[in-house]
Design a protein around this motif. Structure first.
Motif, PDB file in Angstrom:
ATOM      1  N   LEU A   1      51.033  66.785  73.038  1.00 37.34           N
ATOM      2  CA  LEU A   1      50.811  67.723  71.934  1.00 37.34           C
ATOM      3  C   LEU A   1      50.650  69.141  72.482  1.00 37.34           C
ATOM      4  O   LEU A   1      51.228  70.093  71.951  1.00 37.34           O
ATOM      5  CB  LEU A   1      49.571  67.320  71.135  1.00 37.34           C
ATOM      6  N   GLU A   2      49.893  69.272  73.563  1.00 31.04           N
ATOM      7  CA  GLU A   2      49.687  70.588  74.177  1.00 31.04           C
ATOM      8  C   GLU A   2      50.995  71.132  74.748  1.00 31.04           C
ATOM      9  O   GLU A   2      51.272  72.325  74.650  1.00 31.04           O
ATOM     10  CB  GLU A   2      48.611  70.502  75.270  1.00 31.04           C
TER      11      GLU A   2
ATOM     12  N   LEU B   1      56.371  75.884  71.930  1.00 35.27           N
ATOM     13  CA  LEU B   1      56.562  76.695  70.722  1.00 35.27           C
ATOM     14  C   LEU B   1      56.050  78.118  70.930  1.00 35.27           C
ATOM     15  O   LEU B   1      56.678  79.075  70.487  1.00 35.27           O
ATOM     16  CB  LEU B   1      55.867  76.035  69.528  1.00 35.27           C
ATOM     17  N   ASN B   2      54.922  78.260  71.618  1.00 40.09           N
ATOM     18  CA  ASN B   2      54.393  79.597  71.915  1.00 40.09           C
ATOM     19  C   ASN B   2      55.384  80.408  72.736  1.00 40.09           C
ATOM     20  O   ASN B   2      55.605  81.591  72.480  1.00 40.09           O
ATOM     21  CB  ASN B   2      53.056  79.499  72.665  1.00 40.09           C
TER      22      ASN B   2
ATOM     23  N   ARG C   1      53.988  70.524  73.598  1.00 40.47           N
ATOM     24  CA  ARG C   1      54.773  70.990  72.447  1.00 40.47           C
ATOM     25  C   ARG C   1      54.263  72.342  71.950  1.00 40.47           C
ATOM     26  O   ARG C   1      55.052  73.238  71.637  1.00 40.47           O
ATOM     27  CB  ARG C   1      54.737  69.948  71.319  1.00 40.47           C
ATOM     28  N   ASN C   2      52.926  72.490  71.868  1.00 39.83           N
ATOM     29  CA  ASN C   2      52.350  73.770  71.425  1.00 39.83           C
ATOM     30  C   ASN C   2      52.729  74.905  72.368  1.00 39.83           C
ATOM     31  O   ASN C   2      53.090  75.992  71.927  1.00 39.83           O
ATOM     32  CB  ASN C   2      50.831  73.664  71.308  1.00 39.83           C
ATOM     33  N   GLN C   3      52.617  74.660  73.680  1.00 39.11           N
ATOM     34  CA  GLN C   3      52.955  75.692  74.664  1.00 39.11           C
ATOM     35  C   GLN C   3      54.436  76.060  74.572  1.00 39.11           C
ATOM     36  O   GLN C   3      54.795  77.230  74.667  1.00 39.11           O
ATOM     37  CB  GLN C   3      52.618  75.222  76.084  1.00 39.11           C
TER      38      GLN C   3
END
Length: 199
Positions: free
Chosen positions: A103-104, A110-111, A106-108
């Motif tokens: 999940l992290e 996207l950032n 994927r978040n990174q």
């Protein structure tokens, strides 16, 4: 920024020494999931993962890359291991559901995409402007023709990549068709042989 740098931002994946690859076990440990979860992921998404760097490597090849005598430290069987490139590790992070690390990742990712898209657009505009100015300020016809060709190559670069991809896929499909036709020919040959032998 290289998209695989996301992995380093999240905490860094442990790769085999002197390589840019990790075993299935290392990928499972990185994402905090069971080995079997990653194994199932490979089974369900084999084609996509293989096209992004997952492959089975023989023990001797891994040993030659790692330069270590004590391969037992990495728990690689004598038959070899399935290995992931950084790109494939990142892709696995997009496929895994029940992993906080995934999940992290994927978040990174996207950032990074959000922050770099403006930079990328600016770069594209600047680059095209430079190429157009080279056409405008060419001092002779040869310089102008060269600048026009460079500009056209730059504008059509994605089209060329797409054509190369289509060409590769066409070759794969043609090869598979040839194999299927070969099998069909073998079946009819076997049937003819059977009818000849058992008349």
């Amino acid at each position: 920024m290289n998209r695989t740098e996301v992995l380093d931002r999240v905490g860094g994946v442990l790769l085999l020494p002197n390589t840019e690859i990790a075993t299935t076990k290392q990928v499972a440990e990185f994402y905090g999931v069971d080995y079997q979860v990653v194994n199932k992921l490979i089974q369900r998404n084999r084609e996509e993962l293989e096209s992004n760097g997952v492959k089975v490597m023989p023990h001797r090849e891994i040993k030659a890359m790692v330069y270590e005598d004590n391969m037992s430290l990495y728990k690689i069987s004598k038959r070899g291991a399935t290995v992931f490139t950084k790109r494939a590790i990142l892709l696995a992070g997009f496929m895994l559901r029940d992993s906080k690390i995934a999940l992290e990742v994927r978040n990174q990712a996207l950032n990074i995409i959000e922050s770099s898209s403006d930079e990328h657009k600016t770069f594209e505009i600047t680059k095209e402007k430079e190429l157009l100015m080279a056409i405008m300020f060419a001092t002779n016809e040869i310089e102008r023709a060269t600048a026009i060709n460079v500009h056209l190559e730059y504008v059509n670069r994605h089209k060329k990549q797409l054509e190369e991809t289509i060409d590769k896929q066409t070759k794969v499909i043609t090869h598979k068709q040839d194999v299927i036709e070969g099998l069909t020919d073998n079946i009819s040959l076997a049937e003819k042989w059977k009818s000849f032998c058992y008349k």
